[in-house]
Design a protein around this motif. Structure first.
Motif, short mmCIF file in Angstrom:
data_model
loop_
_atom_site.label_atom_id
_atom_site.label_comp_id
_atom_site.label_asym_id
_atom_site.label_seq_id
_atom_site.Cartn_x
_atom_site.Cartn_y
_atom_site.Cartn_z
N SER A 172 -4.65 -37.56 37.22
CA SER A 172 -4.22 -38.79 37.88
C SER A 172 -2.73 -38.74 38.22
CB SER A 172 -4.54 -39.97 36.95
OG SER A 172 -4.40 -41.18 37.61
N PRO A 191 -4.11 -43.69 39.38
CA PRO A 191 -3.82 -43.02 40.64
C PRO A 191 -4.89 -41.94 40.91
CG PRO A 191 -1.82 -43.19 39.33
CD PRO A 191 -2.96 -43.61 38.45
N ILE A 192 -5.40 -41.92 42.13
CA ILE A 192 -6.39 -40.91 42.53
C ILE A 192 -6.16 -40.48 43.99
CG2 ILE A 192 -8.35 -41.43 41.02
CD1 ILE A 192 -9.44 -43.23 43.34
N LYS A 193 -6.70 -39.30 44.30
CA LYS A 193 -6.73 -38.88 45.69
C LYS A 193 -8.15 -38.47 46.05
CE LYS A 193 -5.10 -34.27 44.41
NZ LYS A 193 -3.98 -33.34 44.46
N LYS A 199 -3.31 -36.80 50.29
CA LYS A 199 -2.00 -36.21 50.02
C LYS A 199 -1.46 -35.41 51.20
CE LYS A 199 0.10 -36.10 46.58
NZ LYS A 199 1.27 -36.94 46.17
N CYS A 208 -1.50 -36.83 41.26
CA CYS A 208 -1.63 -37.44 42.59
C CYS A 208 -0.36 -38.13 43.05
CB CYS A 208 -2.76 -38.49 42.58
SG CYS A 208 -4.37 -37.82 42.18
N GLN A 209 0.55 -38.39 42.12
CA GLN A 209 1.72 -39.21 42.47
C GLN A 209 2.77 -38.41 43.22
OE1 GLN A 209 2.56 -41.31 38.62
NE2 GLN A 209 2.20 -43.04 39.98
N PRO A 210 3.65 -39.13 43.92
CA PRO A 210 4.64 -38.45 44.76
C PRO A 210 5.59 -37.55 43.98
CG PRO A 210 4.52 -40.78 45.33
CD PRO A 210 3.71 -40.58 44.09
N PHE A 211 5.86 -36.38 44.54
CA PHE A 211 6.92 -35.48 44.06
C PHE A 211 6.60 -34.80 42.72
CE2 PHE A 211 8.89 -39.18 46.32
CZ PHE A 211 9.05 -38.54 47.54
N LEU A 244 -1.65 -53.81 37.25
CA LEU A 244 -2.87 -53.37 37.95
C LEU A 244 -4.12 -53.70 37.15
CD1 LEU A 244 -2.16 -49.78 39.35
CD2 LEU A 244 -2.22 -51.93 40.62
N ASN A 298 0.80 -36.64 52.92
CA ASN A 298 2.20 -36.83 52.58
C ASN A 298 2.27 -37.33 51.14
OD1 ASN A 298 2.48 -39.90 52.47
ND2 ASN A 298 1.63 -39.61 54.53
N GLU A 299 3.46 -37.44 50.62
CA GLU A 299 3.62 -37.76 49.19
C GLU A 299 3.00 -39.10 48.79
OE1 GLU A 299 4.64 -35.84 46.88
OE2 GLU A 299 5.50 -34.18 48.00
N PHE A 300 2.97 -40.06 49.71
CA PHE A 300 2.47 -41.40 49.37
C PHE A 300 0.99 -41.57 49.67
CE2 PHE A 300 7.02 -42.27 50.65
CZ PHE A 300 7.48 -42.28 49.34
N ASP A 346 1.74 -48.39 53.94
CA ASP A 346 0.50 -48.71 53.21
C ASP A 346 0.65 -48.34 51.75
OD1 ASP A 346 -1.49 -49.87 54.89
OD2 ASP A 346 -1.69 -47.97 55.95
N TYR A 347 1.74 -48.76 51.16
CA TYR A 347 2.08 -48.23 49.84
C TYR A 347 2.94 -49.22 49.06
CZ TYR A 347 3.60 -44.73 46.44
OH TYR A 347 3.84 -44.03 45.29
N PHE A 388 -5.38 -45.95 44.21
CA PHE A 388 -5.61 -46.33 42.82
C PHE A 388 -7.08 -46.77 42.66
CE2 PHE A 388 -1.24 -47.12 43.96
CZ PHE A 388 -0.53 -46.57 42.91
N TYR A 398 -2.04 -41.37 48.55
CA TYR A 398 -3.03 -41.41 47.46
C TYR A 398 -3.28 -42.89 47.19
CZ TYR A 398 0.73 -42.81 44.34
OH TYR A 398 1.76 -43.50 43.76
N SER A 425 -3.31 -46.58 57.41
CA SER A 425 -2.96 -45.30 58.03
C SER A 425 -3.23 -44.11 57.11
CB SER A 425 -1.47 -45.32 58.39
OG SER A 425 -0.72 -45.53 57.21
N GLN A 426 -3.67 -44.37 55.89
CA GLN A 426 -3.77 -43.27 54.93
C GLN A 426 -5.21 -42.85 54.67
OE1 GLN A 426 -0.87 -42.88 52.08
NE2 GLN A 426 0.05 -44.89 52.33
N MET A 480 7.14 -40.16 56.32
CA MET A 480 6.90 -41.23 55.35
C MET A 480 8.03 -41.27 54.30
SD MET A 480 3.82 -42.82 55.81
CE MET A 480 2.94 -43.20 54.28
N GLU A 481 8.37 -40.06 53.79
CA GLU A 481 9.40 -40.01 52.76
C GLU A 481 10.73 -40.55 53.30
OE1 GLU A 481 7.35 -37.68 53.63
OE2 GLU A 481 6.26 -36.99 51.87
#
Lengths: 145, 145, 145, 145
Positions: free
Chosen positions: D56, C38-40, C83, D59-62, A35, C85-87, A121-122, C91, C89, C78-79, D1-2
């Motif tokens: 940061s 990673p950011i939201k 958050k 923000c990530q999943p799970f 990245l 959903n889990e995905f 989108d991920y 960058f 977020y 679509s996002q 999504m998951e």
């Protein structure tokens, strides 16, 4: 050394699970390193940038092979990222990263992937294949499809 | 585009100073990108990792050429970083980075460097040479000494 | 130490130019560090991520103050990056970065900026102001406008 | 999504294994982001830099919780990294990173750690605890010991 390290893990973890853990580590390291690299739309540049990161990931524990392609970035706005002017380049994002890493921990072989999934989108990291070997492992010649 | 960008700068800045500014940007980008790459003590690995970052820096504005060497890391503790075992590798630090970047802005050519200076215990970025050209510039074949 | 470092520079460089060089270094370091975090879309998250990088840049030579805002990222696809959903977020990219750094080298004060310029489709680094002081410098209370 | 994401995984992977995979991803992301941050030996700086990265990773999943300490760096050579002069600071290395991340995937809770292990001369990532819950999970108040 590897045995020494195992002492730190929850005792219930098995070799297959350890291989899965190591796969997550390598995919995330590759992704985070890639990245933000400045890139332009020239195949030789994209190949060289990807190869530098491959060489680095190959140093990490339990890595058998690394396949990594930086895709030509989507052009947006007024720029084509082909250095028509000095500012006409871009930076690696999750959409550009396509990677496949082969991990071996004991007799377990994992094929881990990073791939931009349009439906999500991920840039999804996932374990594509789990294999078990009985004898000495020869790294596969198979490339990403 | 370059002219458009100039509008954002303090009006008192001249082309020589702009070249100096761009040199600072490129040296810092290379340095920050290189830090933390996993590496081992194998020349081919060090060359590939360095080349990937070179290819990336070459995309940036006003860059004429990039020379970049990752030096074999100092061994410390029990490891030699030659992958004798799975954990026997290390990460690029400021001590390992030696770079020289040639920047041209209008008729000004800068040679900017990053080098670990033992007397300072510090990875110094500096401008080694400032040159002015009258005609079209051909990138130098000279390598770092 | 600072005098020792000066020995490495081209003899023709002056204090104003050195200040300009240092400004380029700090802007590029901040930018390269910020990319890929990673950011939201939550203000408190964006503030904390930016503050961590500010604290880091404040350690660097000749830095008087750092202003840094990570803007709410543009939603795409679509996002919404909140958050749901889990995905959901994203960058940090160059479009989200807005920074202003104050550098002092000897009696020269530089205000350096990073800002996404729509007309250039580019995260431009530039020197907004060059000032000279005669006496001890007090960091400005002015924030980015 | 998951659920959509699960389709990409090898069909033999179960929820516990998926939780282990995600734990590897988060530990590696935190580690790779932290490496190379300029820091000095001041507690408030180390806390702010660590908190930015925590924000940061959260923000990530799970991710349920992130504990992350940047330890005061070992002084080497002539510097104490307390900004006695402009160059007297350093950069985060693997020796300075201590982290603990709590991951939940379905009913599985993982405690993943990064810790410098002197016997290995290595910043080990490991899974310290694997727990299973039957009902809604409340993040633990326990901190790293």
């Amino acid at each position: 050394m590897e045995k020494l390290a195992e002492d730190y893990f929850d005792k219930s973890i098995n070799a297959r699970e350890h291989a899965i853990f190591e796969t997550g580590i390598k995919l995330a390291t590759l992704f985070q390193m890639a990245l933000g690299h400045p890139i332009k739309n020239m195949q030789s540049t994209l190949v060289r940038v990807a190869d530098g990161i491959k060489a680095s990931i190959e140093c990490q524990p339990f890595v058998k092979s690394v396949d990594f392609i930086i895709k030509k970035p989507n052009t947006t706005g007024s720029q084509k990222f082909d250095k028509e002017n000095e500012f006409d380049y871009t930076f690696v994002t999750g959409q550009d990263i396509r990677a496949q890493i082969e991990i071996q921990y004991e007799k377990w072989i994992m094929i881990g992937c990073i791939e931009w999934i349009s439906d999500l989108d991920y840039p999804l990291m996932y374990i594509k294949e789990i294999n078990q070997i009985e004898k000495r492992y020869e790294p596969s010649d198979e490339k990403m499809d």
